[in-house]
Design a protein around this motif. Sequence first.
Motif, PDB file in Angstrom:
ATOM      1  N   GLU A 118     -10.985   3.890   5.268  1.00  0.00           N
ATOM      2  CA  GLU A 118     -10.849   3.558   3.862  1.00  0.00           C
ATOM      3  C   GLU A 118      -9.990   4.566   3.129  1.00  0.00           C
ATOM      4  N   GLU A 119      -9.205   5.343   3.884  1.00  0.00           N
ATOM      5  CA  GLU A 119      -8.269   6.279   3.267  1.00  0.00           C
ATOM      6  C   GLU A 119      -6.916   6.067   3.932  1.00  0.00           C
ATOM      7  N   THR A 120      -5.941   5.792   3.139  1.00  0.00           N
ATOM      8  CA  THR A 120      -4.611   5.553   3.695  1.00  0.00           C
ATOM      9  C   THR A 120      -3.798   6.832   3.801  1.00  0.00           C
ATOM     10  N   GLU A 121      -4.294   7.913   3.246  1.00  0.00           N
ATOM     11  CA  GLU A 121      -3.597   9.189   3.333  1.00  0.00           C
ATOM     12  C   GLU A 121      -3.751   9.777   4.740  1.00  0.00           C
ATOM     13  N   GLY A 122      -2.662  10.313   5.268  1.00  0.00           N
ATOM     14  CA  GLY A 122      -2.734  11.007   6.554  1.00  0.00           C
ATOM     15  C   GLY A 122      -2.438  10.138   7.740  1.00  0.00           C
ATOM     16  N   THR A 123      -2.016   8.866   7.519  1.00  0.00           N
ATOM     17  CA  THR A 123      -1.642   8.045   8.669  1.00  0.00           C
ATOM     18  C   THR A 123      -0.225   8.368   9.094  1.00  0.00           C
ATOM     19  N   MET A 143       0.865  -1.189   0.000  1.00  0.00           N
ATOM     20  CA  MET A 143       0.000   0.000   0.000  1.00  0.00           C
ATOM     21  C   MET A 143       0.886   1.218   0.000  1.00  0.00           C
ATOM     22  N   ALA A 144       0.509   2.227  -0.745  1.00  0.00           N
ATOM     23  CA  ALA A 144       1.343   3.417  -0.883  1.00  0.00           C
ATOM     24  C   ALA A 144       1.406   4.160   0.436  1.00  0.00           C
ATOM     25  N   SER A 145       2.546   4.799   0.647  1.00  0.00           N
ATOM     26  CA  SER A 145       2.727   5.584   1.880  1.00  0.00           C
ATOM     27  C   SER A 145       1.954   6.873   1.800  1.00  0.00           C
ATOM     28  N   SER A 146       1.411   7.250   2.918  1.00  0.00           N
ATOM     29  CA  SER A 146       0.623   8.487   2.983  1.00  0.00           C
ATOM     30  C   SER A 146       1.319   9.601   3.745  1.00  0.00           C
ATOM     31  N   ILE A 147       2.543   9.368   4.168  1.00  0.00           N
ATOM     32  CA  ILE A 147       3.229  10.391   4.968  1.00  0.00           C
ATOM     33  C   ILE A 147       4.261  11.115   4.135  1.00  0.00           C
ATOM     34  N   ASP A 148       4.319  12.393   4.283  1.00  0.00           N
ATOM     35  CA  ASP A 148       5.256  13.204   3.527  1.00  0.00           C
ATOM     36  C   ASP A 148       6.686  12.887   3.960  1.00  0.00           C
ATOM     37  N   SER A 149       7.568  12.835   3.002  1.00  0.00           N
ATOM     38  CA  SER A 149       8.945  12.460   3.310  1.00  0.00           C
ATOM     39  C   SER A 149       9.654  13.469   4.203  1.00  0.00           C
ATOM     40  N   SER A 150       9.158  14.706   4.281  1.00  0.00           N
ATOM     41  CA  SER A 150       9.796  15.748   5.114  1.00  0.00           C
ATOM     42  C   SER A 150       9.306  15.736   6.556  1.00  0.00           C
ATOM     43  N   VAL A 203       1.701  15.743  10.628  1.00  0.00           N
ATOM     44  CA  VAL A 203       0.936  15.127   9.556  1.00  0.00           C
ATOM     45  C   VAL A 203       0.046  16.195   8.963  1.00  0.00           C
ATOM     46  N   GLY A 204       0.414  16.679   7.837  1.00  0.00           N
ATOM     47  CA  GLY A 204      -0.321  17.788   7.259  1.00  0.00           C
ATOM     48  C   GLY A 204      -0.161  19.024   8.130  1.00  0.00           C
ATOM     49  N   PRO A 205      -1.262  19.661   8.463  1.00  0.00           N
ATOM     50  CA  PRO A 205      -1.155  20.857   9.309  1.00  0.00           C
ATOM     51  C   PRO A 205      -1.162  20.572  10.805  1.00  0.00           C
ATOM     52  N   ASN A 206      -1.292  19.278  11.167  1.00  0.00           N
ATOM     53  CA  ASN A 206      -1.470  18.942  12.575  1.00  0.00           C
ATOM     54  C   ASN A 206      -0.351  18.041  13.079  1.00  0.00           C
ATOM     55  N   LEU A 207      -0.325  17.901  14.386  1.00  0.00           N
ATOM     56  CA  LEU A 207       0.585  16.974  15.049  1.00  0.00           C
ATOM     57  C   LEU A 207      -0.219  15.802  15.572  1.00  0.00           C
ATOM     58  N   ALA A 208       0.326  14.608  15.405  1.00  0.00           N
ATOM     59  CA  ALA A 208      -0.400  13.411  15.835  1.00  0.00           C
ATOM     60  C   ALA A 208       0.567  12.429  16.486  1.00  0.00           C
ATOM     61  N   LEU A 209       0.029  11.606  17.396  1.00  0.00           N
ATOM     62  CA  LEU A 209       0.745  10.520  18.052  1.00  0.00           C
ATOM     63  C   LEU A 209       0.248   9.187  17.493  1.00  0.00           C
ATOM     64  N   ASN A 210       1.150   8.232  17.389  1.00  0.00           N
ATOM     65  CA  ASN A 210       0.742   6.880  16.988  1.00  0.00           C
ATOM     66  C   ASN A 210       1.043   5.925  18.129  1.00  0.00           C
ATOM     67  N   ARG A 223      -7.850   8.067  13.869  1.00  0.00           N
ATOM     68  CA  ARG A 223      -8.041   6.930  12.977  1.00  0.00           C
ATOM     69  C   ARG A 223      -7.364   5.701  13.556  1.00  0.00           C
ATOM     70  N   VAL A 224      -7.871   4.528  13.123  1.00  0.00           N
ATOM     71  CA  VAL A 224      -7.316   3.237  13.539  1.00  0.00           C
ATOM     72  C   VAL A 224      -7.024   2.436  12.273  1.00  0.00           C
ATOM     73  N   TYR A 225      -5.888   1.794  12.198  1.00  0.00           N
ATOM     74  CA  TYR A 225      -5.521   1.044  11.000  1.00  0.00           C
ATOM     75  C   TYR A 225      -4.592  -0.100  11.391  1.00  0.00           C
ATOM     76  N   LEU A 226      -4.429  -1.025  10.399  1.00  0.00           N
ATOM     77  CA  LEU A 226      -3.521  -2.154  10.549  1.00  0.00           C
ATOM     78  C   LEU A 226      -2.310  -1.922   9.660  1.00  0.00           C
ATOM     79  N   TRP A 227      -1.139  -2.221  10.179  1.00  0.00           N
ATOM     80  CA  TRP A 227       0.066  -2.054   9.384  1.00  0.00           C
ATOM     81  C   TRP A 227       1.050  -3.166   9.701  1.00  0.00           C
ATOM     82  N   ASN A 228       1.989  -3.352   8.804  1.00  0.00           N
ATOM     83  CA  ASN A 228       2.985  -4.400   8.987  1.00  0.00           C
ATOM     84  C   ASN A 228       4.212  -4.055   8.162  1.00  0.00           C
ATOM     85  N   ARG A 229       5.276  -4.773   8.444  1.00  0.00           N
ATOM     86  CA  ARG A 229       6.483  -4.589   7.671  1.00  0.00           C
ATOM     87  C   ARG A 229       6.374  -5.352   6.349  1.00  0.00           C
TER      88      ARG A 229
END
Length: 971
Positions: A349-354, A1-8, A382-389, A330-336
């Motif tokens: 159903e949107e992978t952008e912004g995780t 799945m494509a990455s949704s996080i900006d490289s910067s 993440v975008g204009p905001n700060l988020a914790l995972n 948001r809640v999602y599943l991820w793996n290596r």
Amino acid sequence: MASSIDSSALLFPEGLFEQDYLVFLSFFGWMLLGLLAWTKPLCDRQSGETQWVWFGYFAFAEAMADFIRTLSFSDPFFRTFSIETPLEMLGLGCLIELSLRRLERYKEKSVPPFAAIACALLGFAIEVSSMLYSVFVAFLVSAVACLWFAFTLGQIARKTKRSELYVILCGILILIPAWLLHPGHMAFIRNETLVTFNEFPFYGFALLFLRILAAWVVLGGFWYYRLQARIDDVGRRTQSRLRFWGYRVLPSALGAVVLASYLVTTWNGRRESERMETGFLSRSQTAVLAIDEVVFQMAWNSDGTAKAGYREALAASLKSIRGIGTDVSRVYLWNRSTDGIEVLLDESEETEGTVVGAHSASLIEPRERDRNKPFVLGPIKVGPNLALNVSSPILDKGSGETLGWVGMDLGATSWMKNISLARLQTIVIAGLVLALAIFFFYYQIENESETDLALAKERAEAADRAKSEFLAVISHEIRTPLQSVLGYSNLLRATSLDQKQLSCLDTIQSEGKILLRIVQDILDFSNLRKASSGLKEGRVALRNLIDETYCTIRPMAEKKGLTAELDVGEGLPAIVQADGVRLRQVLLNLYGNSVKYTDRGTVRLSIGNRVGEGTSGALDFIISDTGVGIEKSDLGRLFEPFIQLEHAGTSPREGAGLGLAIVKRIVELMGGSISVESEFGRGSTFTASFDFTVLEETEEESGGASPDEASDEDSVILGERYPLKVLVADDNPMVRRLIVQYLEALGYTPDQVDDGIPASEMGSAYDLVVTDLRMPGMDGPSAAAIIREKSGLDDQPWIIGISATLAEAEIERAMNSGINDFLGKPFFTDDLEKRIKAIPWLDKLANIGEGDVFSKKFTMEVEDSNKIEEKFTTAFAGSGMAAFSEDVIETALKEVFTLCEQMEAAIGSGDFEFVKEKAHYISNTAMAIGIERLYFDSKYLQVAASSESDEVRTLLERLEENFADWERSRK
């Protein structure tokens, strides 16, 4: 799945949390500085430095601006509507106010703080508008305020020779670049922030370090300035103790406080962060329980329709997990994967912004070393905001291997706010409380030597009192024999003497006057050096004072063959506000010195408006001569006390060398300045400059006595013109006899007593009492108070006090006790004559008008006629003043009848005070006209009304009958 996080995207740098502590350090420095500036200086040298009050206002404004910044880290309200800029501008306005009040035109004047208010309003305008031109104007205000204050402080440093003030100056100048680095002031020179301002404030470490540097540099300079001034005022032992505590212990304690508060603040912030992470992990592990490992495996390992069904079941589970908290975004599943990190399924159903994505592998790897443990990642932008995972593993129950991860993204606002609040609470408790403790500890150190200072002050005051008492005793002991020496020698001159005797007499009088001048100069110098020495300002007719001075000096100059000149410029004000006695003393001293040290040529007194001044009150008094002059090497010490310069004149050296020192002190007390220019052998020029308050520009013309009238008055002996009944009281028989001879020369036959007790008993029966202030038994002021109580009048009898002691306190006590005038010993016949002529009611005794002199207050009980008539008889009673026209007499007689009718009505209403006043008035009328019977009847009535006697009506009827009989006999 494509990455949704900006490289910067980067992790939020936790070092930004240290901003709050840096802001607090700046707040701490400014607050402590403001407290020191506002505290009243204990040292005398700084007691008049009112400019530090405004400096305290400035420091408190800067401290409040930093306090608002500190609050902005935990409360978004202070980030959306900030008032630190108006507070900073208010502080700069206070610096401008300080500089303004140091200007000569505003010094010691009460002026509203317009500059401070205007700067505060400008700060609000910047905060509201954020317009570039407003920021530019504010920068100019900031630069002007700091540079002007630095210039003012430099002047103070040069004047007081205190190098530590230059340290304060440098600290203030640091605020100019700090102002430029402030967010929103000059944004184009500011680095881009790592996080948005809405999430967390970023002021920039360069700005904060500059503000800390400015605050602590200024605090250090002021700390040293204030403490060193205190050290200079105490003894050597106390100095060592103050240096140890003030320069070693307290700075070390201050450093320890700063370090300890930082460690405690950082520890509390990390503890709060760990507490919140523990809560996040607990929630995440609970969420994993909602994911079935079999369903998770089948969602990726099965084919076709079954795979889609398993994924839909997982999506439903993720949506239910999202409902466990409002802060879960948001809640999602991820793996290596072989490519890095892959988001497997997102409940939205949107992978952008995780937060988790392919480019975050380097950030996740350190947290994922223990594959079986959950972890917290972030905050990440993440975008204009700060988020914790918060991620927790999905484990295979059989093998224990990690099948995948449940990731929850949470908003970082709550996390940041809680950490900031925890740090802020620690800062307030551990920092502010300790800061106040440091201040009070510092203040206690300053007050530690208060006992020593109080003791030293008491000793100094005791020494000053002893010196004053010594001078008073010496003055009294010297002036009393001088009174006899000069007085009797003056009387001796009026006798028949040969030339040799006159020569000896001249020497006696000359040397006696020199001794008198020395005593007078020493007393003047002592009084003028006192801190409480003041002026007795009033209306001064300037031209009259100048003419009197010139007329006094001209005979002295002509006696030496000199030409005395007077030059009064145009536009000289008629009446000014000044101490006329002191001003005349200055002119007499300078003009007299010119005569003294000039053997030939001219002495000149010039008065005119100062060049370049627009007010008529700015005057220069220039005294020039063609005398011996002063060498340049002597000009620097010319106005020092007890200095007698070598000169080439023929005049003998006289005095104690205090004349010019006294002149300089008087000029300074009057707010003026004095300078001298001299060329040795060719003469000197002294210039005394004053800025008088002009009361009247031009003098109104007033009629005066013609020369013929004046000569006629002078030709009449004073005792014949004003026949006073006089009493002399002095314990010294020589001085008492001398005063009696003075009065006899004036045409009086005085009575004399040697103590205040008989004077107090007899004084009310006299018209003039001349009494010494210091007498055994009862002194002059005490006797005067009793005389005043018996007479009931403030100016009758007229009491003249005499004393060899010229202490202001003694003279003031004498005047407060009821003495009307004062003469210092030694004095002469002319001095006494002037005092008698100055009696305000004296002219009413001569045959020139109506009189109101003979009113007396008598006992409250009615006495028999013979005793009352004897008591009311003075040197003038019954003499009458018959030089009135018939019309005037008729008007006065009609007034008597009218007053009698009014008194009858007053008796009926019980108004005895009215009866007493009108009876007194009638007695004066009767005396002036010469109606003896009416005079005594009115006095009987006055006494009866004073005691509210039942005989008042009877006495009034007798007065009316006797007056009617006299009226009939007159016709």
